[in-house]
Design a protein around this motif. Structure first.
Motif, PDB file in Angstrom:
ATOM      1  N   UNK A 164       1.355  -0.760  -1.713  1.00 19.47           N
ATOM      2  CA  UNK A 164       1.500  -1.232  -3.092  1.00 19.47           C
ATOM      3  C   UNK A 164       2.389  -2.459  -3.211  1.00 19.47           C
ATOM      4  N   UNK A 165       2.884  -2.978  -2.075  1.00 23.67           N
ATOM      5  CA  UNK A 165       3.707  -4.184  -2.093  1.00 23.67           C
ATOM      6  C   UNK A 165       5.189  -3.936  -2.119  1.00 23.67           C
ATOM      7  N   UNK A 166       5.631  -2.680  -2.218  1.00 20.04           N
ATOM      8  CA  UNK A 166       7.065  -2.404  -2.153  1.00 20.04           C
ATOM      9  C   UNK A 166       7.556  -2.580  -0.720  1.00 20.04           C
ATOM     10  N   UNK A 167       8.804  -3.016  -0.594  1.00 18.40           N
ATOM     11  CA  UNK A 167       9.349  -3.255   0.742  1.00 18.40           C
ATOM     12  C   UNK A 167       9.732  -1.954   1.418  1.00 18.40           C
ATOM     13  N   UNK A 168       9.387  -1.825   2.689  1.00 19.04           N
ATOM     14  CA  UNK A 168       9.739  -0.675   3.499  1.00 19.04           C
ATOM     15  C   UNK A 168      11.045  -0.929   4.237  1.00 19.04           C
ATOM     16  N   UNK A 169      11.805   0.127   4.478  1.00 15.24           N
ATOM     17  CA  UNK A 169      13.038  -0.022   5.244  1.00 15.24           C
ATOM     18  C   UNK A 169      12.744  -0.419   6.687  1.00 15.24           C
ATOM     19  N   UNK A 170      11.624   0.033   7.205  1.00 15.96           N
ATOM     20  CA  UNK A 170      11.221  -0.283   8.576  1.00 15.96           C
ATOM     21  C   UNK A 170       9.716  -0.098   8.674  1.00 15.96           C
ATOM     22  N   UNK A 171       9.091  -0.715   9.665  1.00 20.45           N
ATOM     23  CA  UNK A 171       7.642  -0.531   9.813  1.00 20.45           C
ATOM     24  C   UNK A 171       7.309   0.919  10.121  1.00 20.45           C
ATOM     25  N   UNK A 172       6.136   1.335   9.711  1.00 14.09           N
ATOM     26  CA  UNK A 172       5.701   2.707   9.930  1.00 14.09           C
ATOM     27  C   UNK A 172       5.449   2.955  11.409  1.00 14.09           C
ATOM     28  N   UNK A 173       6.009   4.053  11.911  1.00 14.25           N
ATOM     29  CA  UNK A 173       5.818   4.394  13.319  1.00 14.25           C
ATOM     30  C   UNK A 173       4.406   4.943  13.525  1.00 14.25           C
ATOM     31  N   UNK A 174       3.986   4.926  14.764  1.00  9.22           N
ATOM     32  CA  UNK A 174       2.670   5.468  15.082  1.00  9.22           C
ATOM     33  C   UNK A 174       1.769   4.428  15.691  1.00  9.22           C
ATOM     34  N   UNK A 175       0.632   4.890  16.164  1.00  5.84           N
ATOM     35  CA  UNK A 175      -0.323   3.994  16.810  1.00  5.84           C
ATOM     36  C   UNK A 175      -0.863   2.989  15.799  1.00  5.84           C
ATOM     37  N   UNK A 176      -1.111   1.758  16.245  1.00  4.32           N
ATOM     38  CA  UNK A 176      -1.669   0.747  15.331  1.00  4.32           C
ATOM     39  C   UNK A 176      -3.000   1.183  14.741  1.00  4.32           C
ATOM     40  N   UNK A 177      -3.251   0.775  13.521  1.00  2.80           N
ATOM     41  CA  UNK A 177      -4.521   1.045  12.856  1.00  2.80           C
ATOM     42  C   UNK A 177      -5.348  -0.228  12.903  1.00  2.80           C
ATOM     43  N   UNK A 178      -6.515  -0.152  13.465  1.00  8.18           N
ATOM     44  CA  UNK A 178      -7.294  -1.355  13.736  1.00  8.18           C
ATOM     45  C   UNK A 178      -8.168  -1.801  12.575  1.00  8.18           C
ATOM     46  N   UNK A 179      -8.590  -0.887  11.732  1.00  9.07           N
ATOM     47  CA  UNK A 179      -9.521  -1.253  10.656  1.00  9.07           C
ATOM     48  C   UNK A 179      -9.103  -0.612   9.342  1.00  9.07           C
ATOM     49  N   UNK A 180      -9.418  -1.304   8.249  1.00 14.76           N
ATOM     50  CA  UNK A 180      -9.087  -0.830   6.914  1.00 14.76           C
ATOM     51  C   UNK A 180     -10.276  -1.089   5.993  1.00 14.76           C
ATOM     52  N   UNK A 181     -10.517  -0.206   5.035  1.00 16.04           N
ATOM     53  CA  UNK A 181     -11.583  -0.470   4.056  1.00 16.04           C
ATOM     54  C   UNK A 181     -11.299  -1.755   3.281  1.00 16.04           C
ATOM     55  N   UNK A 182     -12.351  -2.408   2.816  1.00 14.75           N
ATOM     56  CA  UNK A 182     -12.220  -3.677   2.107  1.00 14.75           C
ATOM     57  C   UNK A 182     -11.283  -3.565   0.921  1.00 14.75           C
ATOM     58  N   UNK A 183     -11.413  -2.509   0.117  1.00  6.55           N
ATOM     59  CA  UNK A 183     -10.585  -2.358  -1.072  1.00  6.55           C
ATOM     60  C   UNK A 183      -9.114  -2.171  -0.702  1.00  6.55           C
ATOM     61  N   UNK A 184      -8.838  -1.475   0.378  1.00  5.84           N
ATOM     62  CA  UNK A 184      -7.454  -1.291   0.818  1.00  5.84           C
ATOM     63  C   UNK A 184      -6.850  -2.620   1.254  1.00  5.84           C
ATOM     64  N   UNK A 185      -7.640  -3.441   1.928  1.00 11.85           N
ATOM     65  CA  UNK A 185      -7.146  -4.758   2.335  1.00 11.85           C
ATOM     66  C   UNK A 185      -6.828  -5.611   1.105  1.00 11.85           C
ATOM     67  N   UNK A 186      -7.721  -5.591   0.125  1.00  8.32           N
ATOM     68  CA  UNK A 186      -7.505  -6.385  -1.082  1.00  8.32           C
ATOM     69  C   UNK A 186      -6.283  -5.908  -1.845  1.00  8.32           C
ATOM     70  N   UNK A 187      -6.107  -4.593  -1.955  1.00  7.58           N
ATOM     71  CA  UNK A 187      -4.945  -4.032  -2.665  1.00  7.58           C
ATOM     72  C   UNK A 187      -3.647  -4.412  -1.964  1.00  7.58           C
TER      73      UNK A 187
END
Length: 291
Positions: free
Chosen positions: A124-147
């Motif tokens: 949603x654009x809010x700043x995170x304290x640190x990047x999310x841990x875990x394996x990288x996510x390679x693909x995202x739905x079009x609407x999620x990318x736009x959001x």
């Protein structure tokens, strides 16, 4: 460059201290038609960064961390200027940093060092304290990318005092509209001043044409080109609507009408940076005194 105007004096040291400038920049499809090259484009970007950073301002840029990208170029420029208080804020959308491994993020933090810092953003654009841990996510739905891209641009706008705009894609973008168009739209909604450097064409010149057609007459639209992406057309229409609704087109930016006219057409790096610096020098200290 041959024929370049003499460099004007830079803003005084600390003239922009505490001020945050959003910078909207991407490749322009009009460079060939204008007889310009990527070198001209990057020289201008470097001069703009120099003007802001030497005067004590911070630059907010939303993009990626690829080796040949704008972020790497800006960091190289900062190495020349000597400021080591992290003046460059690299804002990464959720769908950008979630593609990166922990190792890649660590390497980029080390690369930025004392010259910049990474702001990792949630969907949603809010700043995170640190990047999310875990394996990288390679693909995202079009609407999620736009959001996520809209969230990035809202974050940058909320954390900047003015916006500098140059170039801009008209096609091949992932968001709801071209990035530069959306960023200018958000700035106008918040009644922020904008500096539209139109001499390299692209979406920046399209925005100028939507807001002040008289400033874009020097470069008429090219006949016979494919129909524009409907998202570009809708974005430019929305920019025109917001400018009327808010009675604000962003040109109350510390520049005279003649200076904005020159900025809308110039491709000379030192001239563009001098004009923008002049506007920032007149406008932002005044806003600070009123705070």
């Amino acid at each position: 460059m041959n024929g370049e105007t003499a460099r004007t004096e830079l803003l005084p040291a600390d003239a922009l201290k505490g001020k945050r400038l959003g910078i909207s920049v991407s490749d322009s499809p009009d460079l060939d038609r204008l007889g310009l090259t990527e070198t001209h484009f990057r020289m201008t970007l470097g001069e703009l960064a120099r003007t802001v950073v030497i005067a004590g301002g911070d630059l907010y840029y939303g993009g990626h961390l690829q080796p040949e990208g704008i972020t790497a170029f800006l960091i190289d420029e900062l190495h020349r200027y000597g400021r080591r208080d992290r003046p460059l804020k690299v804002c990464l959308a959720w769908t950008v940093h979630r593609r990166m491994s922990v190792k890649q993020i660590a390497e980029q933090n080390e690369f930025l060092g004392l010259f910049g810092e990474i702001h990792f953003l949630a969907p949603d654009g809010n700043r995170l304290d640190s990047p999310t841990a875990g394996a990288p996510q390679e693909a995202f739905p079009l609407e999620e990318r736009a959001t996520a891209l809209t969230g990035l641009r809202e974050y940058m706008t909320e954390n900047s005092d003015a916006r500098i705009v140059i170039g801009g894609k008209r096609a091949g973008f992932e968001g709801r509209m071209p990035g530069i168009v959306e960023e200018v739209l958000l700035s106008l909604e918040r009644r922020q001043p904008v500096y539209l450097s139109g001499g390299f064409g692209g979406a920046t010149l399209d925005i100028i044409r939507a807001l002040r057609p008289d400033l874009s007459e020097w470069f008429p639209p090219q006949a016979g080109t494919p129909d524009a992406d409907v998202r570009l057309i809708e974005g430019l229409s929305r920019i025109s609507e917001v400018a009327k609704e808010r009675d604000w087109n962003g040109f109350a930016n510390g520049l005279t009408d003649d200076e904005n006219r020159l900025l809308a057409a110039s491709y000379r790096p030192s001239e563009v940076s001098a004009i923008v610096g002049k506007g920032l020098g007149r406008l932002l200290p005044e806003k600070a005194n009123q705070a």
